[in-house]
Motif scaffolding. Sequence first.
Motif, PDB file in Angstrom:
ATOM      1  N   UNK A  35     -77.320 -38.989-103.254  1.00  0.00           N
ATOM      2  CA  UNK A  35     -77.814 -37.639-103.553  1.00  0.00           C
ATOM      3  C   UNK A  35     -77.826 -37.357-105.038  1.00  0.00           C
ATOM      4  N   UNK A  36     -76.973 -38.024-105.779  1.00  0.00           N
ATOM      5  CA  UNK A  36     -76.901 -37.791-107.218  1.00  0.00           C
ATOM      6  C   UNK A  36     -78.124 -38.314-107.970  1.00  0.00           C
ATOM      7  N   UNK A  37     -78.977 -39.073-107.289  1.00  0.00           N
ATOM      8  CA  UNK A  37     -80.141 -39.660-107.946  1.00  0.00           C
ATOM      9  C   UNK A  37     -81.181 -38.619-108.323  1.00  0.00           C
ATOM     10  N   UNK A  38     -81.138 -37.468-107.701  1.00  0.00           N
ATOM     11  CA  UNK A  38     -82.101 -36.420-108.042  1.00  0.00           C
ATOM     12  C   UNK A  38     -81.431 -35.063-107.884  1.00  0.00           C
ATOM     13  N   UNK A  39     -81.939 -34.095-108.646  1.00  0.00           N
ATOM     14  CA  UNK A  39     -81.367 -32.750-108.564  1.00  0.00           C
ATOM     15  C   UNK A  39     -81.604 -32.137-107.188  1.00  0.00           C
ATOM     16  N   UNK A  40     -82.786 -32.438-106.630  1.00  0.00           N
ATOM     17  CA  UNK A  40     -83.089 -31.889-105.302  1.00  0.00           C
ATOM     18  C   UNK A  40     -82.152 -32.472-104.246  1.00  0.00           C
ATOM     19  N   UNK A  41     -81.924 -33.793-104.335  1.00  0.00           N
ATOM     20  CA  UNK A  41     -81.017 -34.429-103.380  1.00  0.00           C
ATOM     21  C   UNK A  41     -79.603 -33.913-103.543  1.00  0.00           C
ATOM     22  N   UNK A  42     -79.199 -33.711-104.780  1.00  0.00           N
ATOM     23  CA  UNK A  42     -77.858 -33.207-105.041  1.00  0.00           C
ATOM     24  C   UNK A  42     -77.692 -31.796-104.458  1.00  0.00           C
ATOM     25  N   UNK A  43     -78.685 -30.934-104.681  1.00  0.00           N
ATOM     26  CA  UNK A  43     -78.610 -29.562-104.180  1.00  0.00           C
ATOM     27  C   UNK A  43     -78.569 -29.531-102.655  1.00  0.00           C
TER      28      UNK A  43
END
Length: 415
Positions: A35-43
Motif C-alpha cells: 500500500x505504501x507504493x502509492x498515496x491512494x493505496x496508502x489512504x
Amino acid sequence: MLAIALASSVSVLPATADDDAPPGGYPSWQDVQNAKQSEAGKAAEIAKIDDLLGGLQSQAEVLGNAAVKSAAEYAVAESALQVASSKVDVLTAQTARANAELGQYRREIGALAAQSYKTGGTNMGFFVALDAVQTNSIQGLNIVQIVSDKTAALVNKSAAAEKASRAFAEQEQAAKAERERLSGEAKAKLEAAQSAQQAMARQIAAQQQHSQELTAQLASLKGTTAAVEDEYRQGQAALAAYEAAQAAKRAAAEEQARRQAEAAKAAALAAAQLPANPAPAAPAPAAPVAPAPGPTPGPPPVVVAPSIPGGAVNDPAGAKSYAAGRLSAFDWGQDQFQCLAQLWTKESNWLTTATNPYSGAYGIAQALPPGKYATAGSDWLTSYRTQVNWGLSYIADRYGSPCAAWSHSVATNWY
C-alpha cells in the motif's frame, strides 16, 4: 448490525497467500508495504485498518452491553424466585400452624367425649359431632344437634381451623408451582447471562489479539508510532464515551423529571377529588430526618445491583480504598478524594454491578455504554479495580479532576 458491518469491512481486504497473513482477512505486513507504493493505496489501507479497529471496539462494546443487560434480566428473575420461595415458606408455616390447631381441637373434643362417656352424660348429638370431626365433614354439620355449648364452640373452632388449613394448603401448592416456573426461568436467564459474558470475553480477546498489530500497521502507513496511534485512538474513544454519556444521562434526567411531573400531577388530581372539609386527622409523630450525605441536587439515579455470574465483587470499602491509592497516578492530591467519593456515591454507591434502569449506565463510574470499560481491561464486568481505573481516566480526560467532575454533576445531575 455491527457484526454484519465488521464482516463486510473484513471481506473487502485484499486476498493474499502470504504466510504472514492473519486469519479472518486482516491485512498482512506485506499488504501494508504494498500500500505504501502509492498515496491512494496508502489512504485505502489506512481506511481499512481504521474500519477494522473501530469494528473490533464496537463489537466489544455491543457484546459488553448485552452482557450487562442479560445479567440484569437474570437478577430480576432471581429476585422473583426468591420472593416466590419466601411466599412458599410462609404458606408452609401457616398450613402447619392451621393443621396443628385443627389437631388440638380434635383432641380436645375427643377428651370431652371420653369424659362425658365416663360420667354417663354423652348423648347422640355429641357423637354425631365427634364423628363429623374425625371424618373431616364438619363443614356441613348442624350445630343444633350438639347439646354441649362447650362442645359446640370447639366444633366451630375446629371447622374454622379446617377451612384455613385447606385454604393455606391450596395456596401453598399454587405457590410451589409458581416457584418451579420461576426457577426454570431464572436458570435460563443465568445460562443466557453466562453465555453473553463468554461471548464478550472472546470478543475482547480477539480485540486484544489484533488491535496491537493493526495499530502498528497503521503507524507504519502514517509514519508515526504505535504509541501515538494508540493514544490518539484512546482519546477518540474517550471523547465518544463522554458524548454518549452526556446524551444518555441528559435523556435519563429528562425522563426522570417527566415521571416526577406526572406523579405530581396525579397527586394534585387526587387531592382535588378529596372532600372540601375532611375531618382533621390526628397528627402523626414526626420522624427524625437524616441529613443528606452531600449537596446532591434532586434524587440520585435509581440503581440496582444485579447478581453478575462470574464472581463480581461488590465491595464499596475496597473500591474506595483502591481509588484513593490511584489518585497520585493522575497527579491529584488526597483532597480530591472527597469529591470523588461524593460523585460515585451519588452515581452508584460504589457498587461494581450498579445498573441505571433509565440510561443503562453500569458499574462504579456508570460508564455509558458499559462496553467502554473494555479499554481498561477484559474483566470490567466484575472487577471494581478495572472500573475505577477507567473512571479515573475518564474524569482526567474530560474534567481534569474529581472536584471538577463533581461540580459538573452538582450543576447538571450527571457528569
